[in-house]
Design a protein around this motif. Structure first.
Motif, PDB file in Angstrom:
ATOM      1  N   VAL A 142       0.818   0.077 -12.124  1.00 27.01           N
ATOM      2  CA  VAL A 142       0.892   0.028 -10.666  1.00 27.01           C
ATOM      3  C   VAL A 142       2.065   0.907 -10.241  1.00 27.01           C
ATOM      4  O   VAL A 142       3.192   0.720 -10.715  1.00 27.01           O
ATOM      5  CB  VAL A 142       1.102  -1.409 -10.156  1.00 27.01           C
ATOM      6  CG1 VAL A 142       1.246  -1.417  -8.638  1.00 27.01           C
ATOM      7  CG2 VAL A 142      -0.053  -2.302 -10.601  1.00 27.01           C
ATOM      8  N   LEU A 164      -3.667  -0.684 -16.436  1.00 30.37           N
ATOM      9  CA  LEU A 164      -3.306   0.450 -15.584  1.00 30.37           C
ATOM     10  C   LEU A 164      -1.987   0.179 -14.871  1.00 30.37           C
ATOM     11  O   LEU A 164      -1.798  -0.894 -14.283  1.00 30.37           O
ATOM     12  CB  LEU A 164      -4.402   0.722 -14.558  1.00 30.37           C
ATOM     13  CG  LEU A 164      -5.763   1.154 -15.118  1.00 30.37           C
ATOM     14  CD1 LEU A 164      -6.752   1.356 -13.978  1.00 30.37           C
ATOM     15  CD2 LEU A 164      -5.629   2.432 -15.948  1.00 30.37           C
ATOM     16  N   VAL A 178      -9.446  -2.712  -7.655  1.00 24.51           N
ATOM     17  CA  VAL A 178      -9.189  -1.261  -7.628  1.00 24.51           C
ATOM     18  C   VAL A 178      -8.094  -0.918  -6.627  1.00 24.51           C
ATOM     19  O   VAL A 178      -7.210  -0.093  -6.905  1.00 24.51           O
ATOM     20  CB  VAL A 178     -10.485  -0.487  -7.313  1.00 24.51           C
ATOM     21  CG1 VAL A 178     -10.186   0.987  -7.062  1.00 24.51           C
ATOM     22  CG2 VAL A 178     -11.481  -0.640  -8.459  1.00 24.51           C
ATOM     23  N   GLU A 179      -8.123  -1.571  -5.448  1.00 25.34           N
ATOM     24  CA  GLU A 179      -7.079  -1.313  -4.456  1.00 25.34           C
ATOM     25  C   GLU A 179      -5.719  -1.728  -4.993  1.00 25.34           C
ATOM     26  O   GLU A 179      -4.719  -1.039  -4.777  1.00 25.34           O
ATOM     27  CB  GLU A 179      -7.379  -2.047  -3.150  1.00 25.34           C
ATOM     28  CG  GLU A 179      -6.391  -1.715  -2.037  1.00 25.34           C
ATOM     29  CD  GLU A 179      -6.695  -2.382  -0.714  1.00 25.34           C
ATOM     30  OE1 GLU A 179      -5.948  -2.127   0.257  1.00 25.34           O
ATOM     31  OE2 GLU A 179      -7.669  -3.160  -0.641  1.00 25.34           O
ATOM     32  N   THR A 210       0.825  -1.200   0.000  1.00 23.42           N
ATOM     33  CA  THR A 210       0.000   0.000   0.000  1.00 23.42           C
ATOM     34  C   THR A 210       0.867   1.260   0.000  1.00 23.42           C
ATOM     35  O   THR A 210       2.088   1.206   0.209  1.00 23.42           O
ATOM     36  CB  THR A 210      -0.918   0.034   1.229  1.00 23.42           C
ATOM     37  OG1 THR A 210      -0.106   0.196   2.411  1.00 23.42           O
ATOM     38  CG2 THR A 210      -1.728  -1.245   1.338  1.00 23.42           C
ATOM     39  N   ARG A 211       0.204   2.393  -0.213  1.00 21.09           N
ATOM     40  CA  ARG A 211       0.908   3.675  -0.182  1.00 21.09           C
ATOM     41  C   ARG A 211       1.517   3.937   1.199  1.00 21.09           C
ATOM     42  O   ARG A 211       2.473   4.709   1.327  1.00 21.09           O
ATOM     43  CB  ARG A 211      -0.056   4.811  -0.537  1.00 21.09           C
ATOM     44  CG  ARG A 211      -0.680   4.690  -1.929  1.00 21.09           C
ATOM     45  CD  ARG A 211       0.284   5.026  -3.026  1.00 21.09           C
ATOM     46  NE  ARG A 211      -0.310   4.855  -4.355  1.00 21.09           N
ATOM     47  CZ  ARG A 211       0.310   5.163  -5.491  1.00 21.09           C
ATOM     48  NH1 ARG A 211       1.528   5.667  -5.451  1.00 21.09           N
ATOM     49  NH2 ARG A 211      -0.280   4.965  -6.655  1.00 21.09           N
ATOM     50  N   GLN A 216      -4.800  -1.841  -8.162  1.00 16.20           N
ATOM     51  CA  GLN A 216      -4.388  -0.891  -9.202  1.00 16.20           C
ATOM     52  C   GLN A 216      -3.861   0.407  -8.602  1.00 16.20           C
ATOM     53  O   GLN A 216      -2.992   1.056  -9.178  1.00 16.20           O
ATOM     54  CB  GLN A 216      -5.557  -0.608 -10.138  1.00 16.20           C
ATOM     55  CG  GLN A 216      -5.934  -1.788 -11.023  1.00 16.20           C
ATOM     56  CD  GLN A 216      -7.237  -1.587 -11.756  1.00 16.20           C
ATOM     57  OE1 GLN A 216      -8.158  -0.944 -11.236  1.00 16.20           O
ATOM     58  NE2 GLN A 216      -7.348  -2.144 -12.957  1.00 16.20           N
ATOM     59  N   GLY A 217      -4.368   0.757  -7.423  1.00 17.69           N
ATOM     60  CA  GLY A 217      -3.949   1.996  -6.782  1.00 17.69           C
ATOM     61  C   GLY A 217      -2.826   1.825  -5.779  1.00 17.69           C
ATOM     62  O   GLY A 217      -2.435   2.787  -5.110  1.00 17.69           O
TER      63      GLY A 217
END
Length: 283
Positions: A259, A257, A231-232, A189-190, A234-235
């Motif tokens: 990553v 998309l 979606v999570e 995750t970010r 991809q983000g």
């Protein structure tokens, strides 16, 4: 020509034959395990053995080769085929009997075979560019935690990925990722947390996944074993897969998309390096 193992004997691969009545052939009534070999030695040996024994127990397949017997088979194949880097495939079916949906009579001997495959694992060039994947519905049977040879759907999805010009598929129930066609799926995750699907009947408990999670925790990374969506993923900052043959492999694109920045992630590559170092250090 390779030497393979079949029902207690080591024979040339061209001389190895299995009955047309074998239940692995007729019903996919068999389990298997793939062992990675680096520098002539098996990686994560104990965990692979434990998973094999669990799969056999869940399927109620009786077998005579056990404990040190498995070790002997693997070591002999590695030595006779001079395997330095690659994999050993081991399969156990319920055995051969006239075709019937009911299991054969107790005492029917299982069919056990194994063979080696030489291939690059540590220096896989895909690690430098990363995997591009697409997502597709997960339509496999419900007991994915058992490592059976029911791999037709996974094979079909790999062919779909090839036709789409990408490297592989992540399977999803609704919008929630289960796993790859032959790998466990992970994201970072970010916030820097490593997220991977929690174990259960929906996915195979990956041996490499287990080692990588240990490495991540030891490095101070927060690990979350939970569901995550397409979606999570991809983000996410980074994404990767784990498997016996790919180790830790970065994913740089999901359904077209990018990553993160579209390149193999720094944390992912650090985990890959640490896993390979641990595998070699354990020798």
């Amino acid at each position: 020509m390779r030497t393979v193992y079949l029902n207690g004997a080591y024979v040339a691969e061209g001389d190895a034959t299995v009955s047309i009545f074998d239940r692995g052939l007729l019903f996919a009534d068999a389990v298997y395990e793939v062992f990675s070999v680096l520098d002539g030695r098996i990686i994560d040996h104990a965990a692979h053995m434990a998973r094999l024994e669990r799969s056999l127990a869940e399927m109620k397949i009786a077998h005579e080769v056990a404990g040190a017997g498995w070790d002997d088979v693997l070591a002999t194949l590695i030595a006779r085929n001079a395997l330095v880097e690659g994999t050993v495939y081991l399969q156990v079916s319920r055995g051969a009997a006239d075709r019937d949906f009911l299991f054969p009579a107790p005492g029917t001997p299982p069919t056990v075979f194994a063979f080696t495959q030489a291939r690059k694992l540590a220096d896989n060039p895909m690690a430098e560019r990363g995997m591009r994947i697409i997502t597709r519905p997960d339509r496999r049977w419900g007991r994915r935690d058992i490592k059976t040879v029911q791999l037709l759907y996974a094979s079909m999805m790999k062919m779909e990925a090839k036709a789409a010009g990408v490297d592989d598929v992540w399977l999803a129930e609704g919008d929630v990722i289960t796993e790859g066609t032959s790998q466990n799926a992970c994201i970072i995750t970010r916030e820097g947390h490593l997220v991977t699907r929690d174990n259960g009947q929906a996915l195979l408990p990956g041996v490499t996944r287990l080692s990588v999670l240990d490495i991540a925790r030891e490095s101070g990374m927060t690990v979350e074993e939970r569901s995550f969506t397409i979606v999570e993923a991809q983000g996410a900052a980074e994404a990767f897969v784990t498997s016996a043959s790919l180790f830790v492999m970065p994913v740089v694109e999901i359904d077209g998309l990018a990553v993160g920045d579209g390149l193999p992630g720094v944390e992912t590559m650090a985990l890959r390096k640490a896993y390979i170092e641990r595998a070699r250090g354990a020798h």
